[in-house]
Enzyme design. Structure first.
Site, PDB file in Angstrom:
ATOM      1  N   CYS B  37       0.826  -1.205   0.000  1.00 27.87           N
ATOM      2  CA  CYS B  37       0.000   0.000   0.000  1.00 27.87           C
ATOM      3  C   CYS B  37       0.863   1.259   0.000  1.00 27.87           C
ATOM      4  O   CYS B  37       0.350   2.362  -0.124  1.00 27.87           O
ATOM      5  CB  CYS B  37      -0.938   0.007   1.195  1.00 27.87           C
ATOM      6  SG  CYS B  37      -0.107  -0.131   2.771  1.00 27.87           S
ATOM      7  N   CYS B 105      -2.480  -2.849   8.286  1.00 24.99           N
ATOM      8  CA  CYS B 105      -2.098  -1.614   8.989  1.00 24.99           C
ATOM      9  C   CYS B 105      -1.759  -1.916  10.450  1.00 24.99           C
ATOM     10  O   CYS B 105      -0.825  -1.340  11.011  1.00 24.99           O
ATOM     11  CB  CYS B 105      -3.232  -0.596   8.957  1.00 24.99           C
ATOM     12  SG  CYS B 105      -3.700  -0.098   7.303  1.00 24.99           S
TER      13      CYS B 105
END
Lengths: 243, 127
Positions: B37, B105
């Site tokens: 990402c 994340c």
């Protein structure tokens, strides 16, 4: 306009190459079928279910490919399958032309890009349809963090701060060079593995891929896992330098 | 997909954002990233007498990455190194109600804590 039946000659090139077709025509059931058309009733045929973007197993999987030949083959096949040429045909044929065209486009986009080509091979060999798992060395993240900080600073810089801008630009230019060099080194390593792979592949005797091939693939995977990331960071710096 | 209230809160009011002196012997720094990402996260711990006294983060990434690292700095404060090392990404996922696509994340935040602890130990020759 060329008709489909006139284009039954064998197509040679890096993809969709297949020795012998062992399925009957979907429409007239004739056994006289070539890779793309039925020789008896002239209808268009679907790509074989095991068609992959590379040559079939019999032909070998090659990573160094002739891009000119690839492009030529792509245009040749596009003309053959283009849905426009099938508007007067049956609904089935229209659908097949559409599906073949879609696959052809995907194959071309994948094979013309060295990174995508190699990733595709990895997935093919591993029988895995998931995108490659990505990872990168920790030192790269430290560089990238500093780059992102400079990019951010650039974004929020007071427009009147000429010297601040010049300093940041200098920092970013150095970072850009470093990342581009890194990218270049990685790409060279990747191409080295391409050569190694092709050599191993041309000497392969067995049905299965050999262990040296698998380890070559693992090394390619390592590089591919962060090459996209590197591309993006380089793009970020270039964008920031335009501020 | 929408962010949970807690993610939005951390995003709007990040806790402990900023930096500590990297050269300080009592500061451990962890920089980690996720190539898929493009996120990159820096987490720093100030450790005194085996206890994490202070923590700072700076993250370039999506709201979930920012919230995960912000939460991580809140959680590590006052903990011993061993306790901080035990923090699991799944706890972050639960606290922030992260959807499956954002689980990486929280992994990043856990990795950052571990990297910062490792850096501190290395700096101070602690095995």
């Amino acid at each position: 306009m060329e008709t489909v039946s006139e284009k039954t000659g064998s197509v040679r090139g890096p993809f969709f190459e297949k020795k012998g077709v062992d399925r009957p025509c979907w429409s007239c059931k004739s056994e006289q079928v070539d890779l793309f058309n039925c020789i008896s009733c002239k209808t268009i045929q679907e790509f074989l279910s095991d068609t992959n973007y590379f040559a079939s197993l019999n032909q070998g999987y090659t990573l160094n490919i002739d891009l000119e030949q690839l492009e030529k083959q792509y245009y040749d096949l596009s003309r053959r399958f283009h849905p426009d040429y099938f508007q007067q045909r049956s609904k089935e044929e229209q659908e097949i032309s559409l599906e073949n065209t879609a696959l052809l486009n995907k194959a071309y986009q994948t094979l013309k890009d060295p990174q995508k080509r190699a990733s595709y091979l990895v997935r093919l060999v591993e029988g895995n349809d998931e995108p490659l798992k990505t990872q990168a060395p920790a030192s790269l993240f430290e560089d990238i963090f500093e780059i992102q900080e400079a990019v951010e600073e650039m974004r929020f810089l007071d427009p009147s701060d000429e010297s601040g801008r010049n300093n940041l630009k200098e920092t970013l230019k150095i970072a850009l060079e470093k990342m581009q060099q890194y990218q270049k080194d990685e790409r060279e390593k990747l191409y080295g593995h391409f050569n190694e792979w092709d050599q191993l592949e041309s000497g392969r005797q067995s049905q299965d891929f050999t262990d040296p091939q698998k380890s070559c693939l693992t090394q390619m995977k390592q590089i591919l896992s962060h090459s996209g990331y590197l591309d993006r960071v380089i793009q970020d710096i270039k964008t920031a330098l335009k501020f | 997909m929408s962010y949970s209230k807690k993610v939005i809160d951390h995003y709007n009011n990040p806790r402990n954002m900023g930096s500590l002196d990297k050269a300080d012997k009592e500061v451990g720094t962890g920089v980690v990233g996720a190539p898929e990402c493009g996120d990159v996260m820096k987490l720093q711990l100030k450790i005194s007498g085996g206890i994490i006294e202070d923590a700072r983060f700076k993250t370039f990434g999506c709201g979930s990455a920012i919230a995960s690292s912000s939460l991580a700095t809140e959680w590590v404060k006052g903990k011993t190194l061993d306790e901080a090392f035990q923090i699991k990404n799944t706890e972050i996922v639960n606290e922030l109600s992260l959807p499956p696509v954002k689980i990486h994340c929280s992994v990043l935040a856990e990795d950052a804590i571990k990297a910062a602890i490792a850096d501190y130990k290395k700096k101070n020759d602690i095995a």
